[in-house]
Design an enzyme around this catalytic site. Structure first.
Site, PDB file in Angstrom:
ATOM      1  N   GLY A  32     -18.085  -3.516   4.830  1.00 32.12           N
ATOM      2  CA  GLY A  32     -17.121  -2.684   5.554  1.00 32.12           C
ATOM      3  C   GLY A  32     -17.319  -1.223   5.171  1.00 32.12           C
ATOM      4  O   GLY A  32     -17.920  -0.438   5.890  1.00 32.12           O
ATOM      5  N   ARG A  33     -16.856  -0.888   3.959  1.00 31.74           N
ATOM      6  CA  ARG A  33     -16.837   0.515   3.513  1.00 31.74           C
ATOM      7  C   ARG A  33     -18.203   1.207   3.600  1.00 31.74           C
ATOM      8  O   ARG A  33     -18.283   2.351   4.042  1.00 31.74           O
ATOM      9  CB  ARG A  33     -16.354   0.546   2.067  1.00 31.74           C
ATOM     10  CG  ARG A  33     -16.202   1.934   1.503  1.00 31.74           C
ATOM     11  CD  ARG A  33     -15.922   1.888  -0.005  1.00 31.74           C
ATOM     12  NE  ARG A  33     -15.079   0.809  -0.385  1.00 31.74           N
ATOM     13  CZ  ARG A  33     -13.753   0.895  -0.578  1.00 31.74           C
ATOM     14  NH1 ARG A  33     -13.156   2.054  -0.445  1.00 31.74           N
ATOM     15  NH2 ARG A  33     -13.073  -0.160  -0.943  1.00 31.74           N
ATOM     16  N   CYS A  66       8.526  11.626   1.660  1.00 33.36           N
ATOM     17  CA  CYS A  66       9.520  11.751   0.592  1.00 33.36           C
ATOM     18  C   CYS A  66       9.197  10.822  -0.585  1.00 33.36           C
ATOM     19  O   CYS A  66       9.961   9.900  -0.889  1.00 33.36           O
ATOM     20  CB  CYS A  66      10.907  11.463   1.156  1.00 33.36           C
ATOM     21  SG  CYS A  66      11.259  12.514   2.551  1.00 33.36           S
TER      22      CYS A  66
END
Ligand code: LLP
Length: 403
Positions: A282-283, A349
């Site tokens: 994948g990567r 946040c």
């Protein structure tokens, strides 16, 4: 070569032209992922030719499932590794035929197994005894044969982040050798409900210590020999994915050398294995191809710490927050001026909402655009709706054209 500097500005070079990223980003006026699709296909080719024998590449679409990227990978004749019914459906919609689809994953539901069997996909990678029992039961109910491989857990330390290690014996993935007799008995007693294709392993992700792949392949190979010696014919040996990239720097030649080295090592470890060799990268295929571009909303300087507060953050790219992963961050246009150290943060946040810690910038100002590099893998696919910011758009270029 994906992204280069042209007179200080980041550009994508494709089809003999330079696509100026700042112009593109400003026209979108919103954080976006920009992918170099040509690079994806080039890296697939490089991986394939790095082996000294035929290898069936099944791209792990969990890393990046942009539809145009999937369409091009399918059209180029590669297979796909999936982990859910959603992925199988999307892969088939984008042009992969069922006999190019592998289904992995520890938690396959009845619906997912039924879908795989009904569509007669190439191989279901089984991760536990109860999963095999479920597959046999569903095959019998549906009156169709399921092709299965067993994901073995070779108990190898891939020396990667603990969250992305999957081949230790205390991980939830795969099965150790002691399960093999029971699995084989279940296949034999199934009266042809399942076809035993072979063995597979996948020891983790972002693996830079490639000896771990050799060790895993050797250990799994011994299990394979054991099965073959007992007279059971097999067809496939799937060596998984996991090859990492150097997030600290990018040198295209070094990348190609690393891919070449991996192929060579694997070819050595697979000498004499007379089965179809499968991989699930994948990567290493898509990681380099993507950048995330974001606009600096505020330059916030305090007596304790300086921040570049951007309009993108952990909701678009969670890797730094989740794994403390390092991604290079650079301005789309290099500037001169005062050099200061900043944390590059997003609007979310949470104090974990960081894209890069302690980064050096020169003359940076409100309204500047930044590129977060090597964001093509596990970027957009791991985005969340947290705080309800509009998700980053994804634009992929193939042969100089945007999709
Ligand atoms: N095959 C299986 C069964 C997998 O689980 C994976 C990835 C792959 C292949 C592809 O691995 P790759 O070649 O991409 O390393 N979110 C993490 C990565 C998780 C990988 C999960 N499995 C990250 O951002 O680093």
């Amino acid at each position: 070569m994906p992204f280069v500097r042209k007179e200080g500005r980041l550009a994508l070079q494709q089809a003999g032209q330079d696509i100026d990223i700042l112009t593109l980003a400003q026209s979108e006026s919103h954080p976006c992922y920009i992918y170099d699709g040509d690079d994806v296909l080039n890296r697939l080719k490089a991986l394939k030719s790095s082996f000294d024998r035929p290898v069936s590449i099944h791209y792990a679409m969990k890393a990046n499932h942009h539809p145009e990227i999937l369409r091009r990978i399918a059209a180029a004749g590669y297979g796909v590794d999936t982990v859910s019914m959603g992925e199988v459906k999307k892969a088939m919609k984008c042009g992969f035929s069922a006999d190019q689809v592998v289904l992995s994953g520890v938690g396959k539901t009845v619906a997912e197994i039924d879908f795989a069997i009904e569509n007669q996909i190439k191989q279901i990678n089984v991760e536990s005894v109860p999963e095999l029992q479920r597959i046999i039961h569903r095959s019998q109910a549906l009156g169709k044969v399921a092709s299965v491989a067993f994901r073995m857990n070779p108990d190898v330390d891939p020396k990667t982040h603990p969250y992305t290690s999957t081949g230790f014996r205390d991980n939830k993935f795969g099965m150790d050798q002691s399960f093999l007799p029971q699995l084989i008995r279940l296949v034999q007693d199934s009266q042809g409900a399942v076809r035993f294709m072979g063995l597979t392993n996948h020891i983790g992700s972002q693996i830079r210590y490639t000896d771990a792949f050799e060790e895993a392949t050797e250990k799994t190979r011994r299990m394979l020999d054991h099965v073959l010696e007992s007279g059971i014919p097999l067809s496939t040996f799937d060596i998984g994915g996991g090859l990492g990239i150097d997030y600290d720097q990018y040198d295209p030649n070094k990348d190609l050398a690393e891919i070449g080295d991996y192929g060579l090592k694997m070819s050595q470890a697979l000498k004499g294995v007379d089965l179809e060799i499968m991989t699930e990268p994948g990567r290493v295929i898509v990681g380099r191809c993507g950048i995330l571009v974001t606009e600096v909303q505020y330059v916030k300087e305090t007596p304790y710490k300086n921040f570049l507060i951007c309009d993108s953050g952990m909701h678009d790219l969670i890797r730094p927050a989740l794994y403390r992963a390092h991604h290079r961050v650079e301005p789309l246009q290099l500037k001169s001026g005062e050099t200061k150290i900043y944390d590059v943060v997003g609007p979310i946040c949470e104090s974990a909402d960081v894209l890069g810690y302690d980064r050096r910038f020169e003359g940076v100002e409100q309204g500047d655009w930044l590129a977060v590099f090597d964001a093509g893998a596990y970027g957009a696919v791991m985005a969340s709706s947290y705080n309800l910011h509009e998700p980053a758009k994804e634009i992929v270029f193939f042969d100089g054209k945007a999709y």
